[in-house]
Design a protein around this motif. Structure first.
Motif, short mmCIF file in Angstrom:
data_model
loop_
_atom_site.label_atom_id
_atom_site.label_comp_id
_atom_site.label_asym_id
_atom_site.label_seq_id
_atom_site.Cartn_x
_atom_site.Cartn_y
_atom_site.Cartn_z
N TRP A 178 48.41 39.02 40.09
CA TRP A 178 49.12 40.26 41.16
C TRP A 178 49.06 40.15 42.15
CZ3 TRP A 178 47.02 45.13 43.12
CH2 TRP A 178 47.46 45.18 43.71
N GLY A 179 50.69 40.01 42.32
CA GLY A 179 51.00 39.90 43.82
C GLY A 179 51.64 38.74 44.30
N GLU A 180 53.15 38.69 45.05
CA GLU A 180 53.35 37.64 45.14
C GLU A 180 53.15 36.62 46.04
OE1 GLU A 180 58.17 37.38 47.02
OE2 GLU A 180 57.52 38.76 47.06
N HIS A 181 53.19 35.04 45.03
CA HIS A 181 52.69 34.02 45.90
C HIS A 181 53.81 33.10 45.53
CE1 HIS A 181 50.27 30.50 46.12
NE2 HIS A 181 49.08 31.40 47.00
N PRO A 182 53.63 31.56 46.82
CA PRO A 182 54.59 31.08 45.72
C PRO A 182 54.73 29.46 44.97
CG PRO A 182 53.81 30.30 48.08
CD PRO A 182 53.63 32.18 47.71
N ALA A 183 53.29 29.86 44.87
CA ALA A 183 52.60 29.31 43.76
C ALA A 183 52.59 29.22 42.61
CB ALA A 183 50.82 28.01 43.76
N ILE A 184 52.50 30.87 42.01
CA ILE A 184 52.79 31.20 40.77
C ILE A 184 53.93 32.08 40.46
CG2 ILE A 184 51.49 32.85 39.84
CD1 ILE A 184 49.90 30.98 40.61
N VAL A 185 54.75 31.20 39.73
CA VAL A 185 56.22 31.53 39.39
C VAL A 185 56.25 33.19 38.67
CG1 VAL A 185 58.54 30.87 37.91
CG2 VAL A 185 57.16 29.29 39.18
N GLY A 186 57.31 33.76 39.24
CA GLY A 186 57.32 34.63 38.84
C GLY A 186 56.58 36.57 38.92
N SER A 187 55.67 36.00 40.46
CA SER A 187 54.78 36.70 40.96
C SER A 187 55.12 37.84 41.79
CB SER A 187 53.74 35.64 41.20
OG SER A 187 54.26 35.40 42.42
N SER A 188 54.75 38.77 41.38
CA SER A 188 55.26 40.10 42.03
C SER A 188 54.64 41.03 42.79
CB SER A 188 56.11 41.25 40.85
OG SER A 188 56.82 41.86 41.55
N ASP A 189 54.62 41.55 44.07
CA ASP A 189 53.73 42.98 44.52
C ASP A 189 53.96 44.43 43.57
OD1 ASP A 189 52.90 41.33 46.44
OD2 ASP A 189 54.50 42.65 48.03
N VAL A 190 54.76 44.19 42.74
CA VAL A 190 55.07 45.35 42.53
C VAL A 190 54.61 45.43 40.47
CG1 VAL A 190 56.58 46.39 43.95
CG2 VAL A 190 56.97 45.37 41.60
N PHE A 191 53.85 44.44 39.95
CA PHE A 191 52.81 44.55 38.41
C PHE A 191 52.36 42.66 38.63
CE2 PHE A 191 57.94 42.92 37.66
CZ PHE A 191 57.96 42.01 37.82
N GLY A 192 51.92 43.44 37.19
CA GLY A 192 50.67 41.37 37.20
C GLY A 192 51.48 41.16 36.61
N ILE A 193 51.33 39.93 36.73
CA ILE A 193 52.21 38.90 35.39
C ILE A 193 50.63 37.90 35.08
CG2 ILE A 193 54.38 38.42 36.63
CD1 ILE A 193 53.44 35.25 37.10
N GLN A 194 51.01 37.57 33.65
CA GLN A 194 50.13 36.57 32.86
C GLN A 194 50.18 35.08 33.26
OE1 GLN A 194 51.16 36.32 28.51
NE2 GLN A 194 49.31 36.76 28.17
N PHE A 195 49.09 35.11 33.59
CA PHE A 195 48.97 33.27 34.64
C PHE A 195 50.15 32.66 33.34
CE2 PHE A 195 47.03 28.98 35.29
CZ PHE A 195 46.80 29.07 37.17
#
Length: 359
Positions: A178-195
């Protein structure tokens, strides 16, 4: 932030009365988020293991009524009506009503149970609010059957986040960012994503034993703790450190680098507590037995050449993380050496899980 995608456009079905039940897990952050801005946006990215045995089971009964100005609900926890829990849930419904306007059209009876002690540092808000979010999305899907499974999961994480930031990480598993991050494709501040990357096999069935050092109410609520970061002298450096550690953890999880995992997980746990030690006002969240357990873990790791490690949330309880191939040896160590430091010798044996389960 594209949050307009979560505002319903149409309702194709009419439903008078319906009930949904969801079981959603707690999670334990490997890289911690500590500090947020409105509305529940993280100051840094985080990554967590989803748990399996530590969960909340929630049933919401929806009965159609004339539309109200605010959500109308009764709340039962462990079979008893809990008025003291209602303000937090009412705030949650206020935040989500623009995205779930149907909550104003129903009387809701919410009934929840936990498989672990409430408010004892095992992320009960995460599992509790994610379960409510999944129930809401079941109603939304019933009202609009065209919704896709992927959208339901994404919106459930988005809604859960508005109640508790870490709840965004309890919808899926076994690893969630959870949280927008350049190393994690599809990451977002507004929802979590599966690694999003292939995880090394050693982490697929990782074990987590939660040692219940203190089962009472947390000394510091998560909300208060996060607010202490606003004027914290070390906050900005901490946010940078955490985001760098997400990059490092991503590589560790893909490569199966256990020694690096141990070092980074423990460093993150201590960094979280260091922020509380150096805030104004300041807090010591560990108990003497927390430190005793940590020392015993360090001694065992050296003596047995083990990959055992600890992590902590914002409380005194200790999460012990270890690979499956060391399960029997470490479980014996917990029972013979560490249980004596737990309240009433209680601990929970858990394993990484796969998120929300219906029914």
């Amino acid at each position: 932030m594209n949050t307009a995608q979560f505002i319903p456009k149409t309702r194709s079905e009419k439903i008078e009365k319906v009930s949904f039940t969801w079981q959603t897990p707690s999670n334990i952050a490997l890289v911690k988020y500590w500090g947020k801005s409105d509305p529940q946006l993280p100051k840094n990215a985080s990554i967590s293991f989803t748990l399996n045995n530590c969960h909340t089971r929630t049933t919401i009964g929806f009965s159609k009524q004339e539309s109200k100005a605010c959500a109308d609900f009764d709340l039962f926890f462990e079979g008893k009506e809990k008025e003291e829990f209602k303000p937090k849930i009412a705030d949650f419904f206020k935040r989500v009503q623009i995205y779930c306007p149907y909550v104003l059209d129903y009387k809701m009876i919410i009934s929840s149970t936990n498989s672990f002690p409430h408010s004892s540092g095992i992320a009960s808000s995460a599992s509790g609010l994610s379960a409510i979010a999944m129930c809401l999305m079941s109603l939304e899907q019933a009202l609009n059957p065209s919704l896709t499974a992927a959208f339901i999961i994404k919106k459930a994480s988005f809604l859960a986040r508005l109640g508790s930031g870490s709840a965004s990480r309890s919808i899926e598993g076994p690893l969630v960012v959870w949280g927008e991050h350049p190393a994690i494709v599809g990451s977002s501040d507004v929802f979590g994503i599966q690694f999003p990357y292939k995880v090394h096999a050693v982490f697929e069935n990782y074990q987590d034993a939660i040692l219940l050092v203190d089962k009472g109410e947390k000394q510091v609520s998560s909300t208060l703790g996060h607010n202490l970061m606003h004027d914290h002298p070390y906050a900005e450096n901490r946010f940078v450190q955490a985001n760098e550690n997400v990059s490092k953890m991503s590589e560790i999880l893909q490569k199966g680098a256990l020694k690096a995992f141990v070092n980074l997980v423990e460093s993150e746990a201590l960094a979280l507590h260091a922020m509380m030690l150096t805030s104004t006002p300041y807090f010591i969240l560990m108990k003497p037995n927390t430190l005793e357990i940590i020392q015993k873990i360090w001694e065992f790791r050296v003596a047995e050449n083990s990959n055992i490690c600890f992590t902590l949330d914002a409380g005194a309880n200790v999460h012990i993380l270890y690979p499956f191939n060391e399960k029997e040896k470490i479980n014996r160590f917990i029972e013979s050496e560490l249980a004596q430091y737990c309240q009433n010798k209680q601990y929970i044996l858990d394993v990484v899980g796969h998120g929300a389960k219906k029914g």
